[in-house]
Design a protein around this motif. Structure first.
Motif, PDB file in Angstrom:
ATOM      1  N   ASP A 127     -21.343  39.294  90.825  1.00  0.00           N
ATOM      2  CA  ASP A 127     -22.485  39.381  89.909  1.00  0.00           C
ATOM      3  C   ASP A 127     -22.190  38.779  88.542  1.00  0.00           C
ATOM      4  N   GLY A 128     -20.960  38.282  88.336  1.00  0.00           N
ATOM      5  CA  GLY A 128     -20.608  37.623  87.095  1.00  0.00           C
ATOM      6  C   GLY A 128     -20.479  38.549  85.903  1.00  0.00           C
ATOM      7  N   LYS A 129     -20.351  39.859  86.149  1.00  0.00           N
ATOM      8  CA  LYS A 129     -20.288  40.812  85.050  1.00  0.00           C
ATOM      9  C   LYS A 129     -18.883  41.372  84.827  1.00  0.00           C
ATOM     10  N   LYS A 130     -17.984  41.111  85.750  1.00  0.00           N
ATOM     11  CA  LYS A 130     -16.641  41.681  85.655  1.00  0.00           C
ATOM     12  C   LYS A 130     -15.604  40.624  86.002  1.00  0.00           C
ATOM     13  N   ILE A 131     -14.403  40.858  85.510  1.00  0.00           N
ATOM     14  CA  ILE A 131     -13.281  39.966  85.792  1.00  0.00           C
ATOM     15  C   ILE A 131     -12.093  40.807  86.238  1.00  0.00           C
ATOM     16  N   ALA A 132     -11.474  40.409  87.326  1.00  0.00           N
ATOM     17  CA  ALA A 132     -10.218  41.016  87.758  1.00  0.00           C
ATOM     18  C   ALA A 132      -9.077  40.110  87.300  1.00  0.00           C
ATOM     19  N   THR A 133      -8.143  40.677  86.560  1.00  0.00           N
ATOM     20  CA  THR A 133      -6.993  39.904  86.105  1.00  0.00           C
ATOM     21  C   THR A 133      -5.821  40.855  85.867  1.00  0.00           C
ATOM     22  N   PHE A 134      -4.918  40.502  84.983  1.00  0.00           N
ATOM     23  CA  PHE A 134      -3.729  41.321  84.760  1.00  0.00           C
ATOM     24  C   PHE A 134      -3.175  41.043  83.375  1.00  0.00           C
ATOM     25  N   GLN A 135      -2.342  41.933  82.925  1.00  0.00           N
ATOM     26  CA  GLN A 135      -1.547  41.719  81.724  1.00  0.00           C
ATOM     27  C   GLN A 135      -0.115  41.497  82.196  1.00  0.00           C
ATOM     28  N   GLN A 136       0.402  40.308  81.907  1.00  0.00           N
ATOM     29  CA  GLN A 136       1.722  39.919  82.430  1.00  0.00           C
ATOM     30  C   GLN A 136       2.814  40.360  81.456  1.00  0.00           C
ATOM     31  N   ASP A 137       3.725  41.182  81.964  1.00  0.00           N
ATOM     32  CA  ASP A 137       4.770  41.745  81.114  1.00  0.00           C
ATOM     33  C   ASP A 137       6.094  41.012  81.340  1.00  0.00           C
ATOM     34  N   GLN A 138       6.507  40.253  80.331  1.00  0.00           N
ATOM     35  CA  GLN A 138       7.776  39.534  80.380  1.00  0.00           C
ATOM     36  C   GLN A 138       8.692  39.922  79.223  1.00  0.00           C
TER      37      GLN A 138
ATOM     38  N   ARG B  70      -2.710  28.389  95.135  1.00  0.00           N
ATOM     39  CA  ARG B  70      -3.550  27.203  95.285  1.00  0.00           C
ATOM     40  C   ARG B  70      -3.544  26.316  94.058  1.00  0.00           C
ATOM     41  N   GLY B  71      -2.837  26.740  93.015  1.00  0.00           N
ATOM     42  CA  GLY B  71      -2.887  25.987  91.772  1.00  0.00           C
ATOM     43  C   GLY B  71      -4.150  26.313  91.008  1.00  0.00           C
ATOM     44  N   GLY B  72      -4.283  25.758  89.825  1.00  0.00           N
ATOM     45  CA  GLY B  72      -5.454  26.039  89.019  1.00  0.00           C
ATOM     46  C   GLY B  72      -5.511  27.495  88.622  1.00  0.00           C
ATOM     47  N   SER B  73      -6.709  28.084  88.713  1.00  0.00           N
ATOM     48  CA  SER B  73      -6.897  29.460  88.277  1.00  0.00           C
ATOM     49  C   SER B  73      -7.011  30.432  89.439  1.00  0.00           C
ATOM     50  N   GLY B  74      -6.799  29.956  90.664  1.00  0.00           N
ATOM     51  CA  GLY B  74      -6.981  30.806  91.826  1.00  0.00           C
ATOM     52  C   GLY B  74      -5.975  31.950  91.889  1.00  0.00           C
ATOM     53  N   TRP B  75      -6.468  33.120  92.278  1.00  0.00           N
ATOM     54  CA  TRP B  75      -5.605  34.292  92.490  1.00  0.00           C
ATOM     55  C   TRP B  75      -5.847  34.734  93.918  1.00  0.00           C
ATOM     56  N   ASP B  76      -4.927  34.399  94.787  1.00  0.00           N
ATOM     57  CA  ASP B  76      -5.196  34.411  96.221  1.00  0.00           C
ATOM     58  C   ASP B  76      -5.295  35.793  96.845  1.00  0.00           C
ATOM     59  N   ASP B  77      -4.586  36.778  96.321  1.00  0.00           N
ATOM     60  CA  ASP B  77      -4.513  38.081  96.975  1.00  0.00           C
ATOM     61  C   ASP B  77      -5.441  39.108  96.346  1.00  0.00           C
ATOM     62  N   VAL B  78      -6.563  38.654  95.796  1.00  0.00           N
ATOM     63  CA  VAL B  78      -7.541  39.541  95.162  1.00  0.00           C
ATOM     64  C   VAL B  78      -8.940  39.129  95.606  1.00  0.00           C
ATOM     65  N   GLN B  79      -9.733  40.106  96.105  1.00  0.00           N
ATOM     66  CA  GLN B  79     -11.091  39.814  96.558  1.00  0.00           C
ATOM     67  C   GLN B  79     -12.032  40.949  96.153  1.00  0.00           C
ATOM     68  N   TRP B  80     -13.241  40.583  95.755  1.00  0.00           N
ATOM     69  CA  TRP B  80     -14.277  41.541  95.368  1.00  0.00           C
ATOM     70  C   TRP B  80     -15.145  41.906  96.567  1.00  0.00           C
ATOM     71  N   SER B  81     -15.717  43.104  96.521  1.00  0.00           N
ATOM     72  CA  SER B  81     -16.771  43.452  97.469  1.00  0.00           C
ATOM     73  C   SER B  81     -18.039  42.717  97.072  1.00  0.00           C
ATOM     74  N   ASP B  82     -18.949  42.571  98.004  1.00  0.00           N
ATOM     75  CA  ASP B  82     -20.180  41.828  97.731  1.00  0.00           C
ATOM     76  C   ASP B  82     -21.005  42.457  96.610  1.00  0.00           C
ATOM     77  N   ASP B  83     -20.938  43.802  96.484  1.00  0.00           N
ATOM     78  CA  ASP B  83     -21.732  44.479  95.462  1.00  0.00           C
ATOM     79  C   ASP B  83     -21.006  44.602  94.123  1.00  0.00           C
ATOM     80  N   SER B  84     -19.817  44.008  94.026  1.00  0.00           N
ATOM     81  CA  SER B  84     -19.024  43.984  92.782  1.00  0.00           C
ATOM     82  C   SER B  84     -18.561  45.378  92.346  1.00  0.00           C
ATOM     83  N   GLU B  85     -18.567  46.347  93.275  1.00  0.00           N
ATOM     84  CA  GLU B  85     -18.169  47.708  92.923  1.00  0.00           C
ATOM     85  C   GLU B  85     -16.739  48.040  93.342  1.00  0.00           C
TER      86      GLU B  85
END
Length: 790
Positions: free
Chosen positions: A219-230, A297-312
């Motif tokens: 739905d374009g309202k949320k982003i899944a990402t991470f805070q990388q701790d180095q 895949r390079g670029g911005s792809g994050w391969d092991d993360v997927q959303w449900s269709d309803d974004s919940e």
């Protein structure tokens, strides 16, 4: 001048010795020119009418670049209508692009470099782009273009567009931001990102990128990402070669055995509220189910993360540091609560496919399509996502599923690539199949005995099938989802290539060290081959375990510099030994925990078998070369088999994995274990420990600014060779990275010289100058794309 003439006379009488061999003939500039003409930058342009990496459009058509005698033509294919036409007026587009940039971009109609095309208004308007620059061109009338302002952040990064393309997310000062595409309005989403603890960053080990790693919700309202701790991760250092004070380059680079390595803390960001929901779980390893980075895949792809269709809901897979265990997890977006669906543990290492992550969350039915090699082959399984229980196994038998390309949830059909399922065929040939969720009615959709590269349309109704072998050029067709050919697209024309003297490599099959297992590869002979002569044999090696020596099985005009080297008087071979992928799990994990194996026993067995079969192979003159892991393997071969391998060239080798990035080696060799006596499970792979065994001629090469395999890897071997009082050759390329860039041509020439002089006993021409690097890269950008996967 006198010395060079005298040398030529001596070459005729054969009285001078050179490197232990009686001096042979003086090779000429013309000999090297003949060899160089078979390099990719010279022969690729002689192949016409291929279909490389076709790109589907949302309306069911696809476009591709066609390389013909007069240059590149962009073509559009409509499978529903069975038509193939020019995508647009290239001359008009080139003129408009040149005018729009005041001549800064001097577009050539036949050599346009375009990576993105979109159409609108009945194809009168086209958006074209390459890299971070895009232009919207109205091709009605005279034609005119205007540059599209690409929303982005640091360094001109275009950002990651939301599904509806109205917003773009990007990194600025270690925090995540979004920009409205229409207005340019920027909003800061996170505020606590700092150096070495930033959001969406992927700068761990040799991976360095300013692109944000994230996944937008549907739905374009949320982003899944991470805070990388180095913050606790150790650093790597390099200094450039410069005339003056060098600037220290330091970056985070975790090593095998480090107590503290790069970690990620998973978060979900509510974009409208600029609110961060931190998932309620411990920090995860910076790992993937497939590759040695979280983004495969390079670029911005994050391969092991997927959303449900309803974004919940957010479904993701966590990977253990040693890649042996995977946890499939579901997060509630609102609360950040995380539940484990199920986990799988592999005895040695887990992978989710070949070249693509193959698990998929099926939101409509709350099921999970899962990939596993637990039965010894890469298979697909169906799980119930509500309880984590297995519903049924989908694929069976020998051969591996490699990539799931399309899932039709409504029809409950899966479309996938696989290798090794067709008896009597090359087990590396890729074919395309369909199968029901139940595992019934598996069907081969690409029947030709060849390697098939498949690109599926967005709706799954059609797919482009480009098939070929190493000896037969590519044929491109469009098939429907039942495998029926609905239209022919193109066939490669190699008439001009053959007229230039090109000959195809010879596929070979030899036995592995066990005398039973078939190994596959290629053999290259001089185009003026004479069976009455004796030829030294050179092995081009890459030991894996993530790939093999020979690369793809499809048609290519050039396979690296193998044919060129053969032209200088050698038989050149590549052999995919045990321990490399695409075969059985047992085959792939053959030397797990003993990276010093490097498939070398298989290379030796294979070359001895070829020499027994072909009397024109001189098995007393054996050479080897390779880059990166191939550099490691080459040095190992020279040290472990000093009486068999006479000449080796080890380029940019990771000679001790303890001085390489943690993720790669810990997957293939396990976590570092130090025994009571101080020995470790990594000792057998450390080339410096056996360097004292060197007898033959060895050239070590490395770039001084290699941020992938730091130069220290080669210097460890140099130090050991010096301490053992061994003669060797060393080439350090100032300021070169892992690939040698502008020095690539120089390295190639030095490689040829080294084998000509030390293995064949001949004299190379003095300082032969190959085609310039600029000319090589220009030829690569304007010629047909290379599909080879290594």
């Amino acid at each position: 001048m006198f010395v060079r003439k005298a040398a030529a006379v001596l070459a005729v009488v054969g009285s001078l010795t050179l490197g232990g061999w009686a001096q042979g003939k003086q090779l000429t500039k013309e000999d090297y020119e003949r060899a160089e003409k078979f390099m990719g930058y010279n022969v690729n342009a002689l192949v016409y009418h291929g279909v490389s990496r076709p790109t589907w459009l949302a309306d069911g058509r696809f476009w591709y670049r066609d390389n013909g005698p007069d240059g590149i033509t962009f073509m559009v294919v409509d499978p529903a209508k069975g038509t193939k036409t020019a995508a647009f007026d290239q001359k008009k587009l080139a003129t408009a692009l040149t005018a729009a940039t005041d001549g800064k971009i001097k577009a050539d109609a036949q050599h346009l470099v375009i990576s993105e095309i979109a159409f609108s208004d009945g194809d009168k308007t086209v958006v074209v782009g390459s890299g971070t620059r895009k232009f919207r061109c109205d091709l009605s009338g005279e034609g005119r273009c205007a540059e599209v302002i690409v929303p982005g952040g640091k360094g001109g990064d275009p950002g990651v567009l939301s599904p509806d393309k109205t917003r773009a997310a990007f990194i600025r000062d270690w925090n995540l931001w979004v920009r409205e595409v229409a207005t340019g309005k920027e909003t800061q989403l996170t505020t606590d990102g700092v150096k070495d603890y930033g959001y969406a960053t992927d700068n761990a080990g040799w991976t360095m990128s300013d692109k944000a790693i994230l996944v937008w919700s549907p739905d374009g309202k949320k982003i899944a990402t991470f805070q990388q701790d180095q913050r606790k991760t150790g650093e790597m250092y390099m200094v450039p070669v410069t005339n003056g004070h060098p600037e220290l380059k330091a970056w985070k680079y975790p090593l095998v055995g480090d107590k503290d390595v790069t970690m990620i803390e998973r978060v979900i960001i509510d974009v409208d509220k600029a609110k961060v929901i931190r998932l309620k779980m411990a920090p995860d390893q910076h790992r993937s189910t497939l590759c040695d980075d979280i983004s495969c895949r390079g670029g911005s792809g994050w391969d092991d993360v997927q959303w449900s269709d309803d974004s919940e809901k957010l479904v993701f897979v966590s990977t253990s540091r040693d890649h042996k265990q995977e946890w499939v997890r579901i997060a509630d977006v609102a609360s950040g609560e995380v539940l484990d669906m199920f986990s799988e543990t592999a005895p040695k290492f887990f992978e989710s496919g070949n070249g693509k992550v193959n698990w998929k969350y099926l939101s409509k039915t709350n099921e999970l399509l899962w990939f596993s090699e637990e039965d010894g082959w890469g298979q697909l399984y169906l799980y119930d996502a509500t309880n984590g229980l297995l519903k049924n196994k989908i694929t069976r038998g020998e051969g591996n599923v490699t990539q799931v390309l399309h899932v039709d949830e409504k029809a409950r059909m899966i479309y996938f690539l696989a290798v090794g399922k067709e008896a009597g065929r090359d087990p590396y040939f890729s074919h395309f199949y369909s199968v029901k969720f139940t595992g019934k009615d598996m069907k081969l959709l690409t029947p030709e005995n060849a390697d098939h590269a498949v690109t599926v349309s967005e709706d799954g109704r059609y797919f482009v099938d480009v098939y070929s072998t190493v000896t037969q050029p590519k044929t491109a067709v469009v098939r429907d989802d039942d495998g029926k050919v609905v239209m022919d697209v193109a066939k490669q024309d190699i008439t001009k290539l053959v007229a230039a003297g090109w000959v195809a490599p010879e596929p070979i099959v030899v036995k592995a060290r066990d005398g039973k297992t078939d190994l596959y590869g290629y053999m290259f002979k001089p185009t003026d081959f004479d069976a009455s002569k004796k030829y030294p044999i050179v092995n081009s090696v890459y030991p894996g375990p993530q790939t093999g020596s020979c690369g793809g099985r499809g048609f290519e005009a050039a396979h690296r510099d193998w044919q060129s080297l053969a032209e200088l008087g050698f038989v050149v071979v590549c052999i995919d030994g045990m321990g490399t992928p695409w075969r059985s799990k047992k085959f792939h994990e053959f030397y797990y925990g003993d990276l010093g194996d490097n498939t070398i026993p298989d290379q030796v067995a294979g070359m001895k078998e070829l020499a027994a079969k072909y009397p024109w192979i001189d098995i007393d003159k054996v050479g080897m070369y390779g880059h990166s892991g191939g550099g490691n393997a080459t040095a190992a071969a020279m040290f472990h088999y000093p009486d068999f391998f006479k000449v080796g060239i080890a380029e940019s080798g990771n000679h001790d994995q303890r001085d390489y990035e943690d993720d790669w080696a810990e997957k293939w060799n396990g976590l570092l274990v130090t025994n009571a006596d101080g020995t470790t499970n990594y000792d057998s792979q450390a080339n410096q420990y056996v360097a004292k065994n060197l007898k033959g001629k060895l050239l070590l090469a490395h770039g001084s600014m290699d941020n992938n395999v730091p130069m220290n890897n080669t210097l460890l071997v140099v130090d050991a060779l010096i301490k053992a009082n061994k003669d060797f050759d060393l080439l350090i390329i100032p300021n070169a990275a892992h690939g040698y860039g502008e020095a690539s041509q120089y390295m190639t020439r030095r490689r040829w010289d080294y084998f000509v002089k030390n293995l064949a006993g001949n004299v190379p021409p003095h300082e032969y100058e190959m085609k310039s690097y600029a000319a090589v890269t220009a030829a690569a950008s304007s010629g047909p794309e290379d599909d080879e996967d290594q």
